[in-house]
Motif scaffolding. Structure first.
Motif, PDB file in Angstrom:
ATOM      1  N   PHE A  89       0.852  -1.193   0.000  1.00  0.00           N
ATOM      2  CA  PHE A  89       0.000   0.000   0.000  1.00  0.00           C
ATOM      3  C   PHE A  89       0.884   1.237   0.000  1.00  0.00           C
ATOM      4  CE2 PHE A  89      -2.121   3.337   2.501  1.00  0.00           C
ATOM      5  CZ  PHE A  89      -3.283   3.500   1.768  1.00  0.00           C
ATOM      6  N   THR A  90       0.517   2.245  -0.777  1.00  0.00           N
ATOM      7  CA  THR A  90       1.268   3.500  -0.806  1.00  0.00           C
ATOM      8  C   THR A  90       0.329   4.680  -0.631  1.00  0.00           C
ATOM      9  OG1 THR A  90       1.069   3.676  -3.199  1.00  0.00           O
ATOM     10  CG2 THR A  90       3.060   2.611  -2.352  1.00  0.00           C
ATOM     11  N   ASP A  91       0.836   5.726  -0.009  1.00  0.00           N
ATOM     12  CA  ASP A  91       0.077   6.983   0.111  1.00  0.00           C
ATOM     13  C   ASP A  91       1.067   8.108   0.356  1.00  0.00           C
ATOM     14  OD1 ASP A  91      -2.125   8.627   0.098  1.00  0.00           O
ATOM     15  OD2 ASP A  91      -3.125   7.654   1.783  1.00  0.00           O
ATOM     16  N   ASP A  92       0.577   9.320   0.207  1.00  0.00           N
ATOM     17  CA  ASP A  92       1.459  10.464   0.432  1.00  0.00           C
ATOM     18  C   ASP A  92       1.656  10.727   1.922  1.00  0.00           C
ATOM     19  OD1 ASP A  92      -1.227  11.355   0.681  1.00  0.00           O
ATOM     20  OD2 ASP A  92      -0.657  13.416   0.200  1.00  0.00           O
ATOM     21  N   TRP A  93       0.610  10.493   2.720  1.00  0.00           N
ATOM     22  CA  TRP A  93       0.641  10.873   4.133  1.00  0.00           C
ATOM     23  C   TRP A  93      -0.215   9.888   4.912  1.00  0.00           C
ATOM     24  CZ3 TRP A  93       2.343  16.152   5.399  1.00  0.00           C
ATOM     25  CH2 TRP A  93       2.286  16.448   6.753  1.00  0.00           C
ATOM     26  N   VAL A  94       0.254   9.431   6.039  1.00  0.00           N
ATOM     27  CA  VAL A  94      -0.563   8.619   6.936  1.00  0.00           C
ATOM     28  C   VAL A  94      -0.716   9.405   8.229  1.00  0.00           C
ATOM     29  CG1 VAL A  94       1.399   7.262   7.800  1.00  0.00           C
ATOM     30  CG2 VAL A  94      -0.904   6.347   7.970  1.00  0.00           C
ATOM     31  N   ASP A  95      -1.965   9.566   8.667  1.00  0.00           N
ATOM     32  CA  ASP A  95      -2.255  10.379   9.843  1.00  0.00           C
ATOM     33  C   ASP A  95      -2.946   9.529  10.919  1.00  0.00           C
ATOM     34  OD1 ASP A  95      -2.360  12.919  11.240  1.00  0.00           O
ATOM     35  OD2 ASP A  95      -4.506  12.926  10.807  1.00  0.00           O
ATOM     36  N   THR A  99      -7.208   4.902   6.462  1.00  0.00           N
ATOM     37  CA  THR A  99      -7.197   4.479   5.065  1.00  0.00           C
ATOM     38  C   THR A  99      -6.350   3.216   4.898  1.00  0.00           C
ATOM     39  OG1 THR A  99      -7.506   6.757   4.342  1.00  0.00           O
ATOM     40  CG2 THR A  99      -6.690   5.203   2.699  1.00  0.00           C
ATOM     41  N   ALA A 100      -5.203   3.169   5.551  1.00  0.00           N
ATOM     42  CA  ALA A 100      -4.339   1.994   5.461  1.00  0.00           C
ATOM     43  C   ALA A 100      -5.007   0.769   6.092  1.00  0.00           C
ATOM     44  CB  ALA A 100      -2.986   2.269   6.115  1.00  0.00           C
ATOM     45  N   LEU A 101      -5.686   0.936   7.206  1.00  0.00           N
ATOM     46  CA  LEU A 101      -6.394  -0.184   7.832  1.00  0.00           C
ATOM     47  C   LEU A 101      -7.502  -0.701   6.920  1.00  0.00           C
ATOM     48  CD1 LEU A 101      -6.611   1.133  11.496  1.00  0.00           C
ATOM     49  CD2 LEU A 101      -5.397  -0.932  10.731  1.00  0.00           C
ATOM     50  N   GLY A 116       2.642  -4.120   3.726  1.00  0.00           N
ATOM     51  CA  GLY A 116       2.709  -2.971   4.624  1.00  0.00           C
ATOM     52  C   GLY A 116       2.323  -1.709   3.890  1.00  0.00           C
ATOM     53  N   ALA A 117       2.477  -0.587   4.595  1.00  0.00           N
ATOM     54  CA  ALA A 117       2.129   0.726   4.059  1.00  0.00           C
ATOM     55  C   ALA A 117       3.400   1.557   3.908  1.00  0.00           C
ATOM     56  CB  ALA A 117       1.151   1.438   4.985  1.00  0.00           C
TER      57      ALA A 117
END
Length: 144
Positions: A89-95, A99-101, A116-117
């Protein structure tokens, strides 16, 4: 600098994915860059996605509260991630990690394996998720 993002995110994990998954919109950008750098497929995780035709089978899940306290329905066409795939999984920002869950729940529902993320910025508000997901990032929010 942009051309370095995909290889950098792809290099955060030793395990080679067969598919990169990224949420619409910036996650799709960094996900496509990562997939291209690794030479694997890319799947966009769409918000409030509806099947285009009756024959499309979709996997959908609702997220926990995100950084704006929203619950978002994410999904993708079921045939895009298959049993036996290894998914990064990829994203610009995890807060919040919501979304990752949700992405991990979708990957597991597809019978695939979650690696993983990989994110550009780690701004997790719940540190235990860093280990549980696991999350790896290029930059910690405290360094910004």
């Amino acid at each position: 600098m942009l051309r370095e993002i995909g290889p950098a995110l792809g290099g955060l994990y030793d395990e080679m994915p067969t598919v990169v998954l990224g949420p619409v919109s910036r996650g799709s950008l960094v996900g496509a860059l990562t997939a291209a750098a690794l030479g694997v497929g890319f799947v966009e995780m769409r918000k409030d996605a509806e099947p285009a035709v009756d024959s499309d089978r979709w996997l959908r899940r609702t997220s926990g509260p995100d950084y704006l306290d929203r619950h978002v329905v994410f999904g993708f066409r079921r045939d895009l991630i298959r049993s036996g795939d290894r998914v990064l999984f990829t994203d610009d920002w995890v807060d919040t990690g919501a979304t990752a869950l949700t992405a991990r729940a979708l990957v597991e529902a597809a019978g695939a394996r979650w690696i993983g993320a990989a994110c550009i910025v780690d701004g997790l508000t719940e540190p235990r998720l860093r280990r549980e997901l696991p999350v790896r990032a290029l930059v910690d929010v405290r360094r910004l």
